[in-house]
Design an enzyme around this catalytic site. Structure first.
Site, short mmCIF file in Angstrom:
data_model
loop_
_atom_site.label_atom_id
_atom_site.label_comp_id
_atom_site.label_asym_id
_atom_site.label_seq_id
_atom_site.Cartn_x
_atom_site.Cartn_y
_atom_site.Cartn_z
N LYS A 1 -2.40 -3.00 4.15
CA LYS A 1 -0.82 -3.75 4.80
C LYS A 1 -1.15 -5.34 5.70
O LYS A 1 -0.06 -5.78 5.79
CB LYS A 1 -0.65 -2.72 5.62
CG LYS A 1 -0.47 -1.33 4.66
CD LYS A 1 0.62 -0.48 5.43
CE LYS A 1 1.42 0.90 4.73
NZ LYS A 1 -0.09 1.51 4.92
N SER B 1 -7.90 2.17 -0.25
CA SER B 1 -6.51 1.21 0.51
C SER B 1 -6.49 1.24 1.26
O SER B 1 -6.59 0.41 2.65
CB SER B 1 -5.19 1.89 0.12
OG SER B 1 -5.58 3.57 1.11
N GLU C 1 9.72 -0.81 10.27
CA GLU C 1 9.30 1.09 9.93
C GLU C 1 7.64 1.46 10.08
O GLU C 1 6.70 0.78 9.67
CB GLU C 1 10.39 1.05 9.13
CG GLU C 1 9.01 1.08 7.30
CD GLU C 1 8.91 0.16 7.03
OE1 GLU C 1 9.23 -0.89 7.44
OE2 GLU C 1 7.51 -0.07 6.11
C1 LIG Z 1 0.23 2.64 3.59
C2 LIG Z 1 -0.78 3.59 3.28
C3 LIG Z 1 -0.69 3.54 1.98
C4 LIG Z 1 0.74 4.14 1.49
O1 LIG Z 1 1.12 2.43 1.24
P1 LIG Z 1 1.10 2.09 -0.38
O2 LIG Z 1 2.48 1.30 -0.24
O3 LIG Z 1 1.44 3.42 -1.66
O4 LIG Z 1 0.41 1.38 -0.73
C5 LIG Z 1 -2.22 3.98 0.95
N1 LIG Z 1 -3.78 3.99 2.25
C6 LIG Z 1 -2.79 3.61 3.12
C7 LIG Z 1 -4.57 3.32 3.83
C8 LIG Z 1 -1.98 2.76 3.88
O5 LIG Z 1 -2.26 3.01 5.48
#
Ligand SMILES: *Cc1c(COP(=O)(O)O)cnc(C)c1O
Length: 386
Positions: A93, A371, A115
């Site tokens: 993010k 992620s 948000e």
């Molecule tokens: C917010 C988040 C997601 C989901 O968001 P996407 O927009 O689908 O990438 C996935 N993994 C982590 C670690 C997150 O913080």
């Protein structure tokens, strides 16, 4: 539009039948101003250099591509992990918030409105605000506040104001509604810093471009063009950024959704938060509640570009259950020494299930975007409840 023109601004914000800008009249000029500013900034080398500099010396990019050798040997595939868990604040993010934060400052805005679901986007926004000298107001459902208290404390430590949202399911969908309302009331001073690839044009395009760095780096780092590229899908931003690096290759692109929040797998076309996309809905077409152990995937919609890529067959979507996800966190931790986020573990869980089947044949080269890191989820994993 074909995947080959993937880099260009989507005309009218449309990805085939999806996307667009379904917002109240009062927000149209604000969205248009963001689109114009982003178009201008993205073509400006000074802006790109400043962002690249921050991504490098502040956020820790490029993140490594780690071969998961032990797990690969067990599964009979070659698995590489794109390590967004190692980026500053612990997830992908940061890529988007630094981009939009710089854009907000360029537009003369002094305040960020965001948000948040799991709190990861809120923490990232609060981080960018602190770094760039902006104020931050973050809307968060009270159910998520209970689940992710540590992230609330992190946001407050960073100087942000967290506004509890008690409407609806008290999760990300409701927090997004409230944040958009707050933006309507303060479009002159505030930039709405949306955290994923949903929302009205230009957000799906802009956020994908800010997350493209994941896919571009991975493409450079990967020793081969992968047979399969896989990422978890909540709103779809880490997957969109990853896919952007491989959409012009022969790699299969697979997004993995939470069984309880699977807009691509179980939704139908509809409008949510300003975009036409795939949306979970009830028999009357009302937006349905999502339900997942991972707060970041607890969202009934998905970015319109996924709806488009899915519709033309360029990307595919799978679902995994909460139980598979918890097992995937454990398995990755014990084989590779990496505790990943519950969200990221959705992608891992699909690989664990599919390896050696027709869906993911033995010998496949797989690139998986991890992620985020799992520190925020330890209490959920230990307690066994969401
Ligand atoms: C917010 C988040 C997601 C989901 O968001 P996407 O927009 O689908 O990438 C996935 N993994 C982590 C670690 C997150 O913080």
């Amino acid at each position: 539009m074909s995947p080959m023109t993937f880099m260009a601004e989507p005309v009218g914000g449309r990805f085939g039948d999806f996307g667009g800008r379904y917002v109240p009249e009062s927000l149209v000029p604000a969205c248009a101003a963001v689109a114009a500013a982003f178009r201008d900034a993205w073509a400006d080398k000074t802006f790109r250099d400043e962002l690249d500099g921050l991504l490098s010396v502040y956020a820790g990019r490029p993140t490594p591509l780690t071969p998961a050798s032990n797990l690969s040997a067990q599964l009979g595939i070659s698995l590489w992990l794109k390590r967004e868990d190692l980026a500053h604040t612990g997830s992908h993010k940061i890529n988007n918030v630094l981009g939009q934060g710089l854009l907000a400052r360029r537009m003369g805005r002094t305040r960020l409105i965001a948000e948040t679901g799991a709190g990861q986007h809120g923490v990232a926004t609060a981080t960018a605000a602190a770094l760039l000298g902006l104020s931050a107001t973050v809307y968060m459902g009270t159910r998520d506040i209970e689940r992710q208290r540590l992230n609330v404390h992190r946001m407050e430590m960073l100087g942000a104001t967290v506004v509890p949202v008690t409407s609806g399911s008290r999760t990300l969908k409701d927090a997004t509604n409230e944040a958009m309302r707050a933006w309507v009331a303060d479009t002159e001073r505030a930039h709405f810093l949306l955290g994923s690839v949903g929302g009205p044009h230009p957000y799906p395009w802009m956020v994908r471009e800010f997350q493209r760095v994941i896919g571009s780096e991975a493409r450079r780092q990967a020793p081969v063009v992968p047979d399969v590229v896989v990422a978890c899908v909540g709103g779809g931003s880490n997957a969109a950024g990853t896919f952007a690096g491989f959409v012009d290759t022969s790699s299969r692109l697979i997004g993995v959704e939470a069984a309880g929040g699977a807009a691509m797998s179980n939704g139908a076309p509809g409008v949510v938060h300003g975009a036409r996309s795939m949306v979970l809905q009830d028999d009357e077409g009302q937006v349905a509640e999502a339900e997942s152990i991972a707060a970041g995937l607890d969202y009934p919609g998905v970015g319109p570009e996924h709806a488009y890529l899915g519709a033309i067959g360029r990307s595919e979507y799978r679902t995994v259950t909460d139980d598979e996800v918890v097992e995937a966190v454990r398995r990755l931790a014990r084989t590779e020494g990496i505790i990943c986020a519950l969200e990221s573990a959705h992608a891992v869980a699909w690989v664990l299930r599919a390896a050696g089947t027709a869906d993911l044949p033995a010998g496949s080269a797989v690139l998986l975007t991890l992620s985020g890191r799992g520190d925020k989820d330890m209490h959920t994993l230990i307690g066994g409840t969401a």
